[in-house]
Write a protein that holds these residues in place. Structure first.
Motif, mmCIF file in Angstrom:
data_model
loop_
_atom_site.group_PDB
_atom_site.id
_atom_site.type_symbol
_atom_site.label_atom_id
_atom_site.label_comp_id
_atom_site.label_asym_id
_atom_site.label_seq_id
_atom_site.Cartn_x
_atom_site.Cartn_y
_atom_site.Cartn_z
ATOM 1 N N HIS A 1 3.760 -1.163 3.955
ATOM 2 C CA HIS A 1 3.205 0.005 3.540
ATOM 3 C C HIS A 1 4.359 0.983 3.115
ATOM 4 C CE1 HIS A 1 -0.489 -1.603 5.410
ATOM 5 N NE2 HIS A 1 0.092 -1.439 6.580
ATOM 6 N N GLU A 2 3.977 1.582 1.790
ATOM 7 C CA GLU A 2 5.216 2.218 1.125
ATOM 8 C C GLU A 2 5.060 3.680 1.326
ATOM 9 O OE1 GLU A 2 7.279 2.676 -3.246
ATOM 10 O OE2 GLU A 2 6.121 0.842 -2.956
ATOM 11 N N PRO A 3 5.769 4.507 2.079
ATOM 12 C CA PRO A 3 5.521 5.813 1.991
ATOM 13 C C PRO A 3 6.032 6.722 0.798
ATOM 14 C CG PRO A 3 7.352 5.301 3.209
ATOM 15 C CD PRO A 3 6.954 4.052 2.687
ATOM 16 N N ALA A 4 5.268 7.648 0.313
ATOM 17 C CA ALA A 4 5.756 8.390 -0.642
ATOM 18 C C ALA A 4 7.173 9.199 -0.332
ATOM 19 C CB ALA A 4 4.547 9.291 -1.199
ATOM 20 N N THR A 5 7.581 9.719 -1.475
ATOM 21 C CA THR A 5 8.434 10.846 -0.940
ATOM 22 C C THR A 5 8.241 11.941 0.184
ATOM 23 O OG1 THR A 5 9.402 10.497 -3.423
ATOM 24 C CG2 THR A 5 10.381 12.250 -1.885
ATOM 25 N N THR A 6 7.096 12.467 0.054
ATOM 26 C CA THR A 6 6.715 13.431 1.133
ATOM 27 C C THR A 6 5.159 12.835 1.581
ATOM 28 O OG1 THR A 6 7.534 15.175 -0.251
ATOM 29 C CG2 THR A 6 5.999 15.837 1.510
ATOM 30 N N VAL A 7 5.225 12.530 2.960
ATOM 31 C CA VAL A 7 3.831 12.372 3.636
ATOM 32 C C VAL A 7 3.369 13.341 4.557
ATOM 33 C CG1 VAL A 7 2.843 10.867 5.269
ATOM 34 C CG2 VAL A 7 5.026 9.999 3.805
ATOM 35 N N VAL A 8 2.333 13.843 4.392
ATOM 36 C CA VAL A 8 1.501 14.958 4.861
ATOM 37 C C VAL A 8 0.760 14.220 6.225
ATOM 38 C CG1 VAL A 8 0.082 16.855 4.758
ATOM 39 C CG2 VAL A 8 1.420 16.183 3.053
ATOM 40 N N LEU A 9 1.141 14.765 7.477
ATOM 41 C CA LEU A 9 0.262 14.603 8.628
ATOM 42 C C LEU A 9 -0.945 15.416 8.503
ATOM 43 C CD1 LEU A 9 3.218 14.021 10.925
ATOM 44 C CD2 LEU A 9 2.105 12.223 9.604
ATOM 45 N N ASN A 10 -2.198 14.815 8.890
ATOM 46 C CA ASN A 10 -3.382 15.462 9.070
ATOM 47 C C ASN A 10 -4.085 15.394 10.339
ATOM 48 O OD1 ASN A 10 -3.476 16.256 6.098
ATOM 49 N ND2 ASN A 10 -4.063 14.235 5.714
ATOM 50 N N MET B 1 0.742 -1.216 -0.083
ATOM 51 C CA MET B 1 0.154 0.053 0.043
ATOM 52 C C MET B 1 1.067 1.271 0.120
ATOM 53 S SD MET B 1 -2.882 1.241 2.853
ATOM 54 C CE MET B 1 -3.696 2.763 2.840
ATOM 55 N N ILE B 2 0.695 2.133 -1.005
ATOM 56 C CA ILE B 2 1.625 3.438 -1.142
ATOM 57 C C ILE B 2 0.580 4.452 -0.469
ATOM 58 C CG2 ILE B 2 2.368 4.951 -2.587
ATOM 59 C CD1 ILE B 2 3.073 2.971 -4.703
ATOM 60 N N PHE B 3 1.339 5.370 0.362
ATOM 61 C CA PHE B 3 0.406 6.241 0.968
ATOM 62 C C PHE B 3 1.279 7.757 0.981
ATOM 63 C CE2 PHE B 3 2.929 4.402 4.310
ATOM 64 C CZ PHE B 3 3.453 5.623 5.105
ATOM 65 N N ASP B 4 0.407 8.801 0.702
ATOM 66 C CA ASP B 4 1.216 10.238 1.049
ATOM 67 C C ASP B 4 0.714 11.071 1.918
ATOM 68 O OD1 ASP B 4 -1.272 10.792 -0.087
ATOM 69 O OD2 ASP B 4 -0.610 11.418 -1.866
ATOM 70 N N SER B 5 -0.151 10.586 2.678
ATOM 71 C CA SER B 5 -0.724 11.159 3.838
ATOM 72 C C SER B 5 -1.149 10.283 4.703
ATOM 73 C CB SER B 5 -1.686 12.230 3.451
ATOM 74 O OG SER B 5 -3.127 11.605 3.096
ATOM 75 N N LEU B 6 -1.128 10.737 6.284
ATOM 76 C CA LEU B 6 -1.414 9.854 7.433
ATOM 77 C C LEU B 6 -2.493 10.828 8.221
ATOM 78 C CD1 LEU B 6 1.793 8.431 8.308
ATOM 79 C CD2 LEU B 6 -0.274 7.151 7.670
ATOM 80 N N ASP B 7 -3.486 10.280 8.786
ATOM 81 C CA ASP B 7 -4.380 11.087 9.504
ATOM 82 C C ASP B 7 -3.947 10.941 10.966
ATOM 83 O OD1 ASP B 7 -5.951 11.855 7.571
ATOM 84 O OD2 ASP B 7 -7.526 10.139 7.758
ATOM 85 N N VAL B 8 -3.834 11.754 11.786
ATOM 86 C CA VAL B 8 -3.346 11.801 13.241
ATOM 87 C C VAL B 8 -4.290 12.091 14.314
ATOM 88 C CG1 VAL B 8 -1.411 12.625 14.943
ATOM 89 C CG2 VAL B 8 -0.921 12.525 12.491
ATOM 90 N N SER B 9 -4.624 11.012 15.191
ATOM 91 C CA SER B 9 -5.602 11.340 16.264
ATOM 92 C C SER B 9 -4.712 10.930 17.540
ATOM 93 C CB SER B 9 -6.821 10.576 15.947
ATOM 94 O OG SER B 9 -6.726 9.375 15.902
ATOM 95 N N TYR B 10 -5.329 11.356 18.827
ATOM 96 C CA TYR B 10 -4.787 10.993 20.126
ATOM 97 C C TYR B 10 -5.802 10.287 20.883
ATOM 98 C CZ TYR B 10 -1.609 14.552 18.141
ATOM 99 O OH TYR B 10 -0.779 15.048 17.287
ATOM 100 N N GLY B 11 -5.174 9.519 21.883
ATOM 101 C CA GLY B 11 -6.048 8.896 22.969
ATOM 102 C C GLY B 11 -5.433 8.518 24.146
ATOM 103 N N HIS B 12 -5.902 8.079 25.316
ATOM 104 C CA HIS B 12 -5.306 7.632 26.116
ATOM 105 C C HIS B 12 -4.708 6.098 26.046
ATOM 106 C CE1 HIS B 12 -6.550 10.260 29.371
ATOM 107 N NE2 HIS B 12 -7.757 10.342 28.642
ATOM 108 N N MET B 13 -4.011 5.622 26.573
ATOM 109 C CA MET B 13 -3.085 4.298 26.314
ATOM 110 C C MET B 13 -4.094 3.300 26.104
ATOM 111 S SD MET B 13 0.509 4.861 26.560
ATOM 112 C CE MET B 13 1.168 3.225 27.228
#
Length: 402
Positions: free
Chosen positions: A185-194, A1-13
């Protein structure tokens, strides 16, 4: 799977949670505060709601990364520990193989491979196979005292630099992106964090309906309609000007204290009676016969409300099913607890351990439905004085109290 962005979310352990979303989400702001305070939290990196990596921030600068495959199965766990270079050492890297979805769901791996790296680059690789009926745990080998049969262990030396990664500041999640390739999972040259984390919400738990808990009436509860019955539990003698709220079996374990007037003050229990019986819904010690203007959470000096997410609270910990009001100078003799408190509380809602006047006494009471953590509220008058202190055992839902 190639990806150029990642969604970021937070939580407790998450701990041993096997799902694919945060069971207890946090806002970015609260997670950042927890990071600055050295506290635990987790970061989920995902693509179109498919989990790619769960990153857990542990105390003392440690990190743990769980990696997911294309099926959203958690297939790998990487532990990173501080290295003397100031970077992180990939100390343990554990991979699992499962025979089918049923075995994965039950946590029974077929093969487990663990790579361990020392601080000077000594590497050990151990492959383990489930012995007999497949029943091996997904706990890594370094966390278990014993396990299934194993192949001969391979050991070799390699430059430790190959296993060092930068220690991330908050938001530096690009540090963990290269790990995703280990699950295809194959990252693109630039990966944007959302940032897709939850909003701030309503903040920490608020005191709602506390006064109604001590007024005769009815409440809706999970067990159906319940009648409120205020009950007198005696007079609490305060001599030092410091009230302690604690499990009497664990008084020395950093109790919660509040500065209050000295003297003798009435203690009232709120009994909640349903068709199943009665429980103590709340307990109050009153210092001034004036209605509270506002409520505030009783905090220890090291507790910060800004670190709490929506609906959370700091509270009194209970491990014996009992809470007590007492003067901060009052000592509890452990040998007296069974005969003096716990056995009498089997047939009474509250018990007093007297002190020889003018020494302080202790008033203990049942803790709602048992062990747990419960909020302690300070009711302040118009002049800012402490009018009362209340322990709420949360037997009434907040929305039913408003």
């Amino acid at each position: 799977m190639i990806f150029d962005s990642l969604d970021v979310s937070y939580g407790h352990m998450w701990g041993s949670h096997q799902g694919t979303t945060h069971p207890e989400p946090l806002s970015r702001t609260v997670a950042e505060r927890r990071h600055a305070a050295g506290m635990e939290y987790s970061v989920l990196l995902s693509v179109r709601e498919r989990p790619m990596a769960l990153v857990e921030r542990w105390p003392r600068g440690k990190w743990r990364v769980y990696l997911f495959d294309d099926r959203s199965w958690r297939m790998q766990m990487i532990d990173l520990t501080p290295h003397h270079t100031g970077m992180l050492l990939v100390r343990w890297n554990t991979r699992w193989r499962f025979s089918d979805e049923r075995e994965y769901a039950s946590g029974k791996w077929e093969v487990q491979e663990t790579t361990t790296v020392s601080a000077d680059g000594q590497v050990e690789v151990k492959s383990e196979f489930a012995a007999g009926p497949r029943g091996a745990s997904t706990e890594p080998s370094h966390a278990r005292a014993s396990g299934p049969s194993s192949d001969p262990v391979r050991r070799f030396a390699t430059p430790v630099e190959d296993f060092l990664r930068p220690a991330p500041g908050f938001g530096d999640w690009q540090v963990f992106v290269p790990f995703l390739a280990q699950q295809g999972h194959e990252p693109a040259t630039t990966v944007v964090l959302n940032d897709v984390s939850v909003g701030e919400g309503a903040g920490p738990l608020r005191a709602t309906g506390i006064e109604q808990l001590f007024s005769t009436g009815t409440h809706d509860t999970p067990d159906g309609p319940a009648a409120v019955e205020p009950v007198d539990a005696g007079l609490l003698r305060i001599t030092s000007g410091q009230l302690t709220v604690s499990d009497p079996g664990w008084v020395g374990d950093d109790p919660r204290t509040v500065a209050v007037p000295t003297g003798e003050h009435p203690v009232t229990l709120s009994l909640l009676r349903t068709t199943r019986g009665a429980n103590v819904a709340a307990a109050r010690v009153t210092f001034l016969d004036l209605p509270p203007r506002e409520w505030e959470m009783a905090l220890r000096p090291d507790e910060d409300l800004g670190l709490l997410s929506e609906g959370q609270f700091y509270g009194v910990g209970v491990d014996t099913g009992t809470v007590a009001f007492m003067d901060a100078t009052r000592t509890v003799v452990e040998e007296q607890l069974d005969e003096g408190l716990f056995i009498p509380l089997d047939s009474h809602f509250s018990v007093e351990l007297p002190g020889t006047e003018p020494e302080p006494n202790l008033i203990a009471f049942r803790a709602g439905q048992g062990d747990g953590s419960y909020p302690v509220w300070i009711g302040r008058t118009d002049g800012g004085q402490v009018g009362c202190v209340v322990v709420d055992f949360q037997l009434c839902p907040a929305d039913a109290e408003e």
